[in-house]
Design a protein around this motif. Structure first.
Motif, PDB file in Angstrom:
ATOM      1  N   HIS A  43       1.065  -1.377   0.039  1.00  0.00           N
ATOM      2  CA  HIS A  43      -0.098   0.091  -0.061  1.00  0.00           C
ATOM      3  C   HIS A  43       0.928   1.317  -0.118  1.00  0.00           C
ATOM      4  O   HIS A  43       0.489   2.143   0.773  1.00  0.00           O
ATOM      5  CB  HIS A  43      -1.114  -0.121   1.197  1.00  0.00           C
ATOM      6  CG  HIS A  43      -2.022  -0.991   0.951  1.00  0.00           C
ATOM      7  ND1 HIS A  43      -3.109  -1.241   0.054  1.00  0.00           N
ATOM      8  CD2 HIS A  43      -2.100  -2.202   1.867  1.00  0.00           C
ATOM      9  CE1 HIS A  43      -3.704  -2.135   0.461  1.00  0.00           C
ATOM     10  NE2 HIS A  43      -3.250  -2.750   1.391  1.00  0.00           N
ATOM     11  N   GLY A  44       1.979   1.354  -0.950  1.00  0.00           N
ATOM     12  CA  GLY A  44       2.567   2.492  -0.931  1.00  0.00           C
ATOM     13  C   GLY A  44       3.917   2.595  -0.067  1.00  0.00           C
ATOM     14  O   GLY A  44       4.583   3.425  -0.104  1.00  0.00           O
ATOM     15  N   PHE A  45       3.988   1.683   0.851  1.00  0.00           N
ATOM     16  CA  PHE A  45       5.087   1.861   1.876  1.00  0.00           C
ATOM     17  C   PHE A  45       5.950   0.635   1.362  1.00  0.00           C
ATOM     18  O   PHE A  45       5.695  -0.436   0.708  1.00  0.00           O
ATOM     19  CB  PHE A  45       4.534   1.180   3.342  1.00  0.00           C
ATOM     20  CG  PHE A  45       3.291   1.974   3.706  1.00  0.00           C
ATOM     21  CD1 PHE A  45       3.835   3.500   4.321  1.00  0.00           C
ATOM     22  CD2 PHE A  45       2.230   1.759   4.042  1.00  0.00           C
ATOM     23  CE1 PHE A  45       3.009   4.388   4.691  1.00  0.00           C
ATOM     24  CE2 PHE A  45       1.211   2.479   4.678  1.00  0.00           C
ATOM     25  CZ  PHE A  45       1.645   3.860   4.798  1.00  0.00           C
ATOM     26  N   GLY A  48      12.581  -2.070   3.949  1.00  0.00           N
ATOM     27  CA  GLY A  48      13.847  -1.746   4.226  1.00  0.00           C
ATOM     28  C   GLY A  48      13.990  -0.142   4.811  1.00  0.00           C
ATOM     29  O   GLY A  48      14.978   0.383   4.974  1.00  0.00           O
ATOM     30  N   ASN A  49      12.801   0.008   5.513  1.00  0.00           N
ATOM     31  CA  ASN A  49      12.727   1.176   6.004  1.00  0.00           C
ATOM     32  C   ASN A  49      11.990   1.013   7.546  1.00  0.00           C
ATOM     33  O   ASN A  49      11.389   0.355   7.610  1.00  0.00           O
ATOM     34  CB  ASN A  49      11.685   2.436   5.248  1.00  0.00           C
ATOM     35  CG  ASN A  49      12.357   2.600   3.947  1.00  0.00           C
ATOM     36  OD1 ASN A  49      13.227   3.738   4.020  1.00  0.00           O
ATOM     37  ND2 ASN A  49      11.695   2.333   2.904  1.00  0.00           N
ATOM     38  N   ASP A  50      12.116   2.369   8.466  1.00  0.00           N
ATOM     39  CA  ASP A  50      11.381   2.399   9.418  1.00  0.00           C
ATOM     40  C   ASP A  50      10.056   2.841   9.382  1.00  0.00           C
ATOM     41  O   ASP A  50       9.750   4.119   9.006  1.00  0.00           O
ATOM     42  CB  ASP A  50      12.102   3.312  10.744  1.00  0.00           C
ATOM     43  CG  ASP A  50      11.650   3.480  11.957  1.00  0.00           C
ATOM     44  OD1 ASP A  50      10.484   3.167  12.074  1.00  0.00           O
ATOM     45  OD2 ASP A  50      12.190   3.723  12.854  1.00  0.00           O
ATOM     46  N   LEU A  51       9.130   2.050   9.622  1.00  0.00           N
ATOM     47  CA  LEU A  51       7.618   2.154   9.294  1.00  0.00           C
ATOM     48  C   LEU A  51       6.817   2.745  10.442  1.00  0.00           C
ATOM     49  O   LEU A  51       5.713   2.640  10.450  1.00  0.00           O
ATOM     50  CB  LEU A  51       6.944   1.369   8.672  1.00  0.00           C
ATOM     51  CG  LEU A  51       7.638   0.993   7.318  1.00  0.00           C
ATOM     52  CD1 LEU A  51       7.049  -0.172   6.378  1.00  0.00           C
ATOM     53  CD2 LEU A  51       7.547   2.198   6.080  1.00  0.00           C
ATOM     54  N   LYS A  58      -1.029   6.315   9.375  1.00  0.00           N
ATOM     55  CA  LYS A  58      -1.712   6.181   8.027  1.00  0.00           C
ATOM     56  C   LYS A  58      -2.449   4.830   7.929  1.00  0.00           C
ATOM     57  O   LYS A  58      -3.266   4.550   7.447  1.00  0.00           O
ATOM     58  CB  LYS A  58      -0.970   6.375   6.819  1.00  0.00           C
ATOM     59  CG  LYS A  58      -0.321   7.862   6.865  1.00  0.00           C
ATOM     60  CD  LYS A  58       0.663   8.112   5.664  1.00  0.00           C
ATOM     61  CE  LYS A  58       1.140   9.484   5.615  1.00  0.00           C
ATOM     62  NZ  LYS A  58       2.028   9.687   4.446  1.00  0.00           N
ATOM     63  N   SER A  59      -1.896   3.998   8.758  1.00  0.00           N
ATOM     64  CA  SER A  59      -2.440   2.384   8.538  1.00  0.00           C
ATOM     65  C   SER A  59      -3.918   2.342   9.214  1.00  0.00           C
ATOM     66  O   SER A  59      -3.857   2.717  10.473  1.00  0.00           O
ATOM     67  CB  SER A  59      -1.253   1.522   9.168  1.00  0.00           C
ATOM     68  OG  SER A  59      -1.938   0.227   9.069  1.00  0.00           O
ATOM     69  N   HIS A  61      -4.808  -0.365  10.416  1.00  0.00           N
ATOM     70  CA  HIS A  61      -4.829  -1.590  11.465  1.00  0.00           C
ATOM     71  C   HIS A  61      -3.713  -1.305  12.461  1.00  0.00           C
ATOM     72  O   HIS A  61      -3.611  -2.090  13.627  1.00  0.00           O
ATOM     73  CB  HIS A  61      -4.442  -2.789  10.676  1.00  0.00           C
ATOM     74  CG  HIS A  61      -3.108  -3.013   9.752  1.00  0.00           C
ATOM     75  ND1 HIS A  61      -1.918  -2.631  10.262  1.00  0.00           N
ATOM     76  CD2 HIS A  61      -2.931  -3.019   8.491  1.00  0.00           C
ATOM     77  CE1 HIS A  61      -0.905  -2.653   9.172  1.00  0.00           C
ATOM     78  NE2 HIS A  61      -1.575  -2.962   8.162  1.00  0.00           N
ATOM     79  N   GLY A  62      -3.021  -0.303  12.576  1.00  0.00           N
ATOM     80  CA  GLY A  62      -1.891   0.204  13.267  1.00  0.00           C
ATOM     81  C   GLY A  62      -0.894  -0.950  13.639  1.00  0.00           C
ATOM     82  O   GLY A  62      -0.671  -1.788  12.539  1.00  0.00           O
ATOM     83  N   ASP A  63      -0.440  -1.338  14.673  1.00  0.00           N
ATOM     84  CA  ASP A  63       0.423  -2.245  14.982  1.00  0.00           C
ATOM     85  C   ASP A  63      -0.252  -3.780  15.577  1.00  0.00           C
ATOM     86  O   ASP A  63       0.357  -4.675  15.726  1.00  0.00           O
ATOM     87  CB  ASP A  63       1.421  -1.858  15.978  1.00  0.00           C
ATOM     88  CG  ASP A  63       0.567  -1.692  17.443  1.00  0.00           C
ATOM     89  OD1 ASP A  63      -0.506  -1.878  17.709  1.00  0.00           O
ATOM     90  OD2 ASP A  63       1.438  -1.214  18.534  1.00  0.00           O
ATOM     91  N   SER A  64      -1.486  -3.723  15.155  1.00  0.00           N
ATOM     92  CA  SER A  64      -2.281  -5.036  15.390  1.00  0.00           C
ATOM     93  C   SER A  64      -1.932  -6.133  14.745  1.00  0.00           C
ATOM     94  O   SER A  64      -2.003  -7.315  15.218  1.00  0.00           O
ATOM     95  CB  SER A  64      -3.773  -4.894  15.393  1.00  0.00           C
ATOM     96  OG  SER A  64      -4.090  -4.663  13.979  1.00  0.00           O
TER      97      SER A  64
END
Length: 77
Positions: A43-45, A48-51, A58-59, A61-64
């Motif tokens: 979804h555009g992310f 290789g990065n800190d998300l 923006k997500s 679902h968050g960290d679930s």
């Protein structure tokens, strides 16, 4: 657990045969074989990065979903 700098994490972008790793809250997760991540993208992310910030800002679902993804390392300062 393996330790990564943010520069090292960039190598794990899921492209050209590389595994796909993401970082969230200082933890590194392997999303290589996750069906939601294709060619290191979701979804555009990009892997290789800190998300951390996009995940919480923006997500929907968050960290679930992180509990279902294998943690393979941590970010070192």
């Amino acid at each position: 657990m393996k330790e990564f700098t943010l520069a090292e994490l960039k190598k794990y972008n899921g492209k050209d045969g590389n595994p796909a790793y993401i970082a969230v809250n200082g933890k590194v997760y392997d999303v290589t074989n996750n069906s939601h991540w294709k060619n290191g993208e979701h979804h555009g992310f990009e892997a290789g990065n800190d998300l951390t910030k996009p995940l919480y800002d923006k997500s929907p679902h968050g960290d679930s979903v992180l509990g279902k993804i294998k943690q393979i390392g941590v970010i070192k300062d």
